[in-house]
Motif scaffolding. Structure first.
Motif, PDB file in Angstrom:
ATOM      1  N   ILE A 101      -9.031  -3.708   4.105  1.00  0.00           N
ATOM      2  CA  ILE A 101      -8.188  -2.868   4.962  1.00  0.00           C
ATOM      3  C   ILE A 101      -7.873  -1.547   4.255  1.00  0.00           C
ATOM      4  O   ILE A 101      -7.962  -0.461   4.847  1.00  0.00           O
ATOM      5  CB  ILE A 101      -6.885  -3.607   5.317  1.00  0.00           C
ATOM      6  N   ILE A 102      -7.529  -1.641   2.990  1.00  0.00           N
ATOM      7  CA  ILE A 102      -7.151  -0.444   2.225  1.00  0.00           C
ATOM      8  C   ILE A 102      -8.324   0.530   2.111  1.00  0.00           C
ATOM      9  O   ILE A 102      -8.175   1.741   2.329  1.00  0.00           O
ATOM     10  CB  ILE A 102      -6.637  -0.860   0.826  1.00  0.00           C
TER      11      ILE A 102
ATOM     12  N   CYS B  18      -3.831   0.665  -6.263  1.00  0.00           N
ATOM     13  CA  CYS B  18      -4.661   1.278  -5.229  1.00  0.00           C
ATOM     14  C   CYS B  18      -4.155   2.701  -5.042  1.00  0.00           C
ATOM     15  O   CYS B  18      -3.061   2.899  -4.507  1.00  0.00           O
ATOM     16  CB  CYS B  18      -4.560   0.493  -3.919  1.00  0.00           C
ATOM     17  N   ASP B  19      -4.927   3.661  -5.519  1.00  0.00           N
ATOM     18  CA  ASP B  19      -4.490   5.054  -5.515  1.00  0.00           C
ATOM     19  C   ASP B  19      -5.291   5.911  -4.544  1.00  0.00           C
ATOM     20  O   ASP B  19      -6.513   5.729  -4.391  1.00  0.00           O
ATOM     21  CB  ASP B  19      -4.633   5.661  -6.913  1.00  0.00           C
ATOM     22  N   PHE B  20      -4.589   6.850  -3.921  1.00  0.00           N
ATOM     23  CA  PHE B  20      -5.225   7.877  -3.098  1.00  0.00           C
ATOM     24  C   PHE B  20      -4.643   9.214  -3.549  1.00  0.00           C
ATOM     25  O   PHE B  20      -3.415   9.377  -3.584  1.00  0.00           O
ATOM     26  CB  PHE B  20      -4.922   7.632  -1.622  1.00  0.00           C
TER      27      PHE B  20
ATOM     28  N   GLY C 114      11.207  -5.335  -4.001  1.00  0.00           N
ATOM     29  CA  GLY C 114      11.524  -3.962  -4.363  1.00  0.00           C
ATOM     30  C   GLY C 114      10.510  -2.973  -3.831  1.00  0.00           C
ATOM     31  O   GLY C 114       9.960  -3.125  -2.736  1.00  0.00           O
ATOM     32  N   SER C 115      10.245  -1.935  -4.636  1.00  0.00           N
ATOM     33  CA  SER C 115       9.323  -0.878  -4.236  1.00  0.00           C
ATOM     34  C   SER C 115       7.898  -1.425  -4.122  1.00  0.00           C
ATOM     35  O   SER C 115       7.430  -2.162  -4.990  1.00  0.00           O
ATOM     36  CB  SER C 115       9.357   0.253  -5.262  1.00  0.00           C
ATOM     37  N   ILE C 116       7.198  -1.053  -3.041  1.00  0.00           N
ATOM     38  CA  ILE C 116       5.818  -1.527  -2.858  1.00  0.00           C
ATOM     39  C   ILE C 116       4.810  -0.387  -2.908  1.00  0.00           C
ATOM     40  O   ILE C 116       3.603  -0.636  -2.890  1.00  0.00           O
ATOM     41  CB  ILE C 116       5.662  -2.304  -1.527  1.00  0.00           C
ATOM     42  N   ALA C 117       5.286   0.855  -2.976  1.00  0.00           N
ATOM     43  CA  ALA C 117       4.389   2.002  -3.108  1.00  0.00           C
ATOM     44  C   ALA C 117       5.225   3.205  -3.509  1.00  0.00           C
ATOM     45  O   ALA C 117       6.425   3.272  -3.230  1.00  0.00           O
ATOM     46  CB  ALA C 117       3.646   2.277  -1.801  1.00  0.00           C
ATOM     47  N   ALA C 118       4.585   4.165  -4.153  1.00  0.00           N
ATOM     48  CA  ALA C 118       5.302   5.362  -4.564  1.00  0.00           C
ATOM     49  C   ALA C 118       4.295   6.479  -4.794  1.00  0.00           C
ATOM     50  O   ALA C 118       3.101   6.241  -5.002  1.00  0.00           O
ATOM     51  CB  ALA C 118       6.111   5.102  -5.828  1.00  0.00           C
ATOM     52  N   GLY C 119       4.797   7.694  -4.772  1.00  0.00           N
ATOM     53  CA  GLY C 119       3.918   8.819  -5.020  1.00  0.00           C
ATOM     54  C   GLY C 119       4.677  10.120  -4.967  1.00  0.00           C
ATOM     55  O   GLY C 119       5.904  10.159  -4.893  1.00  0.00           O
ATOM     56  N   GLY C 120       3.906  11.211  -4.989  1.00  0.00           N
ATOM     57  CA  GLY C 120       4.513  12.520  -4.935  1.00  0.00           C
ATOM     58  C   GLY C 120       3.543  13.597  -5.368  1.00  0.00           C
ATOM     59  O   GLY C 120       2.360  13.341  -5.646  1.00  0.00           O
TER      60      GLY C 120
ATOM     61  N   LEU D 289      -0.281   2.369  -4.282  1.00  0.00           N
ATOM     62  CA  LEU D 289       0.218   1.168  -3.602  1.00  0.00           C
ATOM     63  C   LEU D 289       0.373   0.044  -4.614  1.00  0.00           C
ATOM     64  O   LEU D 289      -0.572  -0.292  -5.333  1.00  0.00           O
ATOM     65  CB  LEU D 289      -0.765   0.758  -2.502  1.00  0.00           C
ATOM     66  N   GLY D 290       1.580  -0.514  -4.668  1.00  0.00           N
ATOM     67  CA  GLY D 290       1.818  -1.658  -5.568  1.00  0.00           C
ATOM     68  C   GLY D 290       1.234  -2.915  -4.960  1.00  0.00           C
ATOM     69  O   GLY D 290       1.963  -3.753  -4.411  1.00  0.00           O
ATOM     70  N   ILE D 291      -0.067  -3.044  -5.076  1.00  0.00           N
ATOM     71  CA  ILE D 291      -0.782  -4.077  -4.336  1.00  0.00           C
ATOM     72  C   ILE D 291      -0.367  -5.480  -4.737  1.00  0.00           C
ATOM     73  O   ILE D 291      -0.374  -6.403  -3.907  1.00  0.00           O
ATOM     74  CB  ILE D 291      -2.311  -3.889  -4.484  1.00  0.00           C
ATOM     75  N   GLU D 292       0.039  -5.692  -5.982  1.00  0.00           N
ATOM     76  CA  GLU D 292       0.446  -7.035  -6.412  1.00  0.00           C
ATOM     77  C   GLU D 292       1.674  -7.499  -5.633  1.00  0.00           C
ATOM     78  O   GLU D 292       1.783  -8.664  -5.257  1.00  0.00           O
ATOM     79  CB  GLU D 292       0.730  -7.053  -7.920  1.00  0.00           C
ATOM     80  N   ARG D 293       2.595  -6.584  -5.383  1.00  0.00           N
ATOM     81  CA  ARG D 293       3.789  -6.939  -4.615  1.00  0.00           C
ATOM     82  C   ARG D 293       3.435  -7.159  -3.148  1.00  0.00           C
ATOM     83  O   ARG D 293       4.027  -8.007  -2.480  1.00  0.00           O
ATOM     84  CB  ARG D 293       4.842  -5.852  -4.781  1.00  0.00           C
TER      85      ARG D 293
END
Length: 870
Positions: free
Chosen positions: A455-456, A548-550, A726-732, A753-757
């Motif tokens: 999916i990702i 998983c980074d974009f 908690g947080s499942i993804a972050a960026g900036g 994307l914090g894929i493990e969570r």
């Protein structure tokens, strides 16, 4: 007879529990160091105006102490006198008395100097430490011996040993001591043919119970290392400190004793041979052991603890340990009798009363018993000691074994060392173990992961991103300095090729290095790969995990202003929607707005980062807790902290809050950086609104993350369902990172994307819905009833050639074929038995619809394809 010596009084020496035990059991003589002897003979340096005061004093040994406890008490008292570092004849008297090895100790009144009174008056403390030192030694021995008894009981009772399959998951959840107990028992039972399927509660509880014993025994040991050499001057609070660790030890001793007693009774019931069973039962009954005795002993100890009679409390814990030791010894004895019943019965009945040998046919046939590698080695050690042969007197045999299993005897200590060698031997110990902070993923978990990755990747590629892979390790200089304080969590590799290397900490810095190294001015990429962090494992926190980074890197001429920022946030919403994990929200802020807020509130520039790290905790703590940290620990003024509170409470609809911040009286409009941030956010929010994604975003001024390299928009996705992840993804946006590699600056924005969570959420959802993912994509099971592999190869081969996902199974039992298909959730079976072969057909079974049809052998592939791919 003494086997060694324990020297006290030397500056470099220290008293240990093992040396106290050695003297207590008369296995060691006591010696006073020569330097201490010199001090003892020196005159006391006292002012002439204050002559040394002498008293008549008698060393009183508490009357409730056993002989071993008394010897330990005198040794501790001797050590305390020597620690007082003053001349005296009393230590010599105690030393000579101990070495004379009397059966009772009596001391006449002696002249005692004033400086000796504190040590002599601290008899309660000396008693407590002495008994606790023996307890330390005994409990350590019991922790090893109890495991051996359990292993034999497990075989004697044909118990289910699955409780010992406990492994360290690497995430910090499992108790280290529980895992070690389980591993030791697996070693002892390795290769055993006797462990069975009998579910026995007292066996299942062993890892936790024996793990607790190890934990509390180590706590006692650590405390005794400190207290035995602290001296009377450091005695304040020491009695309470010692008893605080003895009390949980007493509790676990009682539980362990009761559990062991239950197994001993079960073993006794399992003894084969009426004569042997009744004889052993009679001997066992005379011991008067019971759960009531253990409870009574524990309750007595607790009452003494509550009454602060700490010396008597320690003594009663020692008495309780003695009772438990006896129970565990009997557990081992009864288990050995069960396992060796044939030989013992033969020994008891081997010689008739008239002295004639029985005929061969009258001898009971021995059934070969296959013990574990560990238990068989230990049984051989005990048999070598007992040397049984010919006619056996059961009472003498049991008495001999009980005498051998006496912890105070030197030969038993040697036996324990051999047991330890058996448990730690390479032959048995080489059982696989996963490193801490890592995990294995079984077929069910891999099914979820492959689906999520699919999916990702589809979402990333939908937006025109290309895949990138980078080395799992980088030059150390590439990673260092890019993560601020977190740089200390980077794994360094040993130099093996002339370069200093480190495992990648994330995927963003390798991406920046790639862009800079290749001179790229625009690049849209995604990467799904493992990263490594030298962190402390805990729930949801690992040392090896996927990211998983974009990311979109590009100059303003390459992309529309704020376009990449919008697309990255949009992609994050698509990911979380299509992964179908449930409710979430994306908290969003701007680094320049955060800096403006700090400046407006009066936070000094050098404290921006540390105050922001406090603010970032608001999702877990109240502002009052954060305020206290900022003011009391970080030196912020109360007024500044209160001003910050008015800002960080601002959270809500992006466009509504933006409108509020843009009003004429807004402090943000007076700050150039904050004003620029509001312009950026206006463009972003309008784009998200027209893209119908603004409802997923929350404008939150308390969001303060990634301050080491974020320069613009910052965001964080938070799961709002039941699982606390908690947080499942972050960026900036990070515009300066690529330029740090010596190239021209290339602005960039990305999301991770914090894929493990996410996996944890998906797995929990599947569990809650009582679903089970299909472990394979197999569509057809070719099932051959019989032994004809060639037929299976022929039919499966035709399916594989036609592109059908198939497996085959050949078995003589029809039920096994169906069980495998059901367990693997394979929808179709091709069944062929003798009847089908005669008729030239195959039977197609639709397991979901519970229908079956016969089709000609030559047409089965086409028929299956038609039904599978309509």
């Amino acid at each position: 007879m003494a086997e060694g010596s324990v020297t006290v009084g030397a500056k470099a020496s220290s008293l240990s529990s093992s040396s106290v035990f050695a003297v207590a059991t008369s296995r060691a003589q006591v010696g006073i160091d020569s330097t201490a002897l010199d001090r003892l003979s020196s005159p006391t340096p006292t002012p002439s105006s204050s002559p040394t005061t002498s008293f008549k004093h008698r060393i009183t040994v508490p009357d409730f102490l056993t002989l071993h406890e008394t010897r330990a008490f005198l040794l501790v008292l001797l050590n305390n006198l020597l620690l007082s570092n003053a001349p005296s004849s009393l230590p010599l008297l105690i030393c000579q008395t101990l070495n004379s090895n009397p059966n009772a100790f009596h001391f006449d009144d002696a002249d005692v100097a004033e400086h000796e009174l504190p040590a002599l008056n601290a008899a309660t403390r000396s008693t407590l430490l002495a008994v606790s030192a023996i307890l330390d030694h005994h409990s350590a021995a019991l922790s090893s011996f109890a495991d051996v008894a359990v292993a034999f009981s497990c075989e004697a009772l044909k118990a289910d040993a699955s409780a010992f399959n406990l492994m360290d998951s690497g995430d910090g959840h499992a108790s280290k001591d529980e895992v070690t107990v389980a591993a030791d028992l697996r070693v002892l039972l390795n290769g055993s043919k006797l462990v069975g399927k009998n579910k026995i509660l007292s066996i299942a509880r062993v890892p936790k119970l024996h793990g607790s014993l190890r934990e509390y025994a180590k706590a006692v040991h650590s405390r005794m290392r400190v207290e035995l050499n602290s001296g009377v001057k450091s005695a304040v609070g020491s009695e309470e400190a010692v008893c605080t660790v003895l009390l949980p030890l007493a509790a676990v001793l009682r539980e362990l004793g009761e559990s062991s007693f239950a197994r001993a009774k079960s073993n006794l019931e399992s003894v084969g041979g009426d004569d042997l069973k009744s004889g052993l039962g009679e001997v066992f009954g005379k011991e008067s052991l019971s759960e009531d005795v253990l409870s009574s002993g524990f309750n007595k100890a607790v009452n003494l603890f509550l009454g602060k009679q700490y010396d008597k409390f320690a003594h009663e814990v020692f008495v309780l340990l003695g009772l438990v030791w006896k129970v565990v010894v009997w557990e081992l004895v009864t288990a050995v009798v069960v396992l060796d019943a044939a030989e013992l019965n033969e020994g008891i009945q081997g010689v008739k009363e008239n002295g004639e040998n029985p005929k061969a046919e009258e001898k009971s046939k021995k059934k070969k018993v296959v013990l574990g590698k560990g238990t068989s080695s230990i049984l051989a050690l005990m048999k070598d000691r007992l040397q049984t042969g010919g006619k056996i007197d059961l009472r003498t045999w049991v008495a001999d074994l009980l005498s051998f299993l006496d912890v105070a005897k030197h030969e038993f200590n040697e036996f324990l060392l051999k047991v330890k060698a058996v448990v730690e031997s390479n032959e048995s110990r080489r059982l696989p173990k996963i490193p801490k902070g890592t995990r294995d993923f079984a077929k069910e978990q891999m099914t979820i992961r492959k689906k999520a990755f699919s999916i990702i990747e589809e979402v990333f590629e939908r937006h025109g991103a290309t895949a990138l892979d980078t080395p799992v390790f980088e030059l150390r200089e590439t990673l260092m300095g890019k993560y601020g304080e977190d740089s200390k969590l980077i794994y360094d590799l040993a130099d093996q090729g002339g370069e200093l290397l480190s495992l990648r900490y994330d995927l963003t810095v390798p991406f920046a290095r790639f862009v800079a190294m290749n001179g790229l001015t625009s690049f849209k990429r995604y990467q799904i790969a493992k990263v490594y962090r030298r962190d402390n494992p805990s729930k949801g926190r690992y040392r090896e995990f996927y990211q998983c980074d974009f990311d979109i890197a590009g100059t303003p001429s390459s992309y529309e202003y704020m376009g990449p920022d919008f697309e990255v946030v949009r992609i994050l919403t698509e990911l979380l929607d299509e992964l179908n994990i449930g409710e979430y929200e994306i908290k969003l802020n701007h680094r320049k707005l955060l800096d403006g807020m700090m400046e407006i509130c009066g936070v000094p520039p050098e404290k921006f980062r540390t105050i922001c790290s406090s603010i970032d905790k608001l999702d877990k703590q109240s502002f009052q807790q954060i305020r206290k940290e900022m003011v009391e620990e970080k030196g912020l003024t109360a007024e500044t902290a209160d001003r910050i509170e008015t800002f960080v409470k601002e959270k809500g609809s992006p466009l509504a809050l933006l409108s509020k911040f843009k009003q004429e009286n807004s402090d943000f409009l007076k700050h150039d950086g904050a004003k620029d941030a509001l312009k950026d956010l206006e463009i972003l929010f309008i784009a998200l609104e027209t893209s119908k994604r603004i409802d997923k975003v929350v404008f939150d001024l308390s969001l303060a993350r990634g301050l080491d390299y974020y320069t613009g928009v910052i965001f964080e996705a938070v799961f709002k369902g039941g699982a606390q992840v908690g947080s499942i993804a972050a960026g900036g946006r990070y515009d300066n990172l690529i330029g740090m590699f010596g190239s021209k600056p290339v602005p960039a924005v990305g999301v991770s994307l914090g894929i493990e969570r996410v996996f944890a959420i998906m797995e929990q959802q599947q569990k809650d819905q009582n679903q089970m993912a299909r472990p394979t994509k197999t569509e057809v099971l070719v099932s051959i009833f019989g032994t004809d592999l060639t037929l299976a190869a022929e039919l499966a081969g035709e399916l594989w050639d036609a592109g059908v996902k198939a497996e085959y199974l050949v078995h003589k039992r029809r039920q096994k074929l169906f069980e495998y298909a059901k367990e693997s959730r394979i929808p179709w079976m091709v069944f062929v038995g003798e009847q089908e072969i005669k008729e030239g057909v195959v039977q197609l079974k639709d397991l979901e619809a519970n229908n079956d049809i016969n089709v000609p052998r030559a047409e089965f592939v086409e028929e299956l394809r038609r039904r599978l791919y309509p």
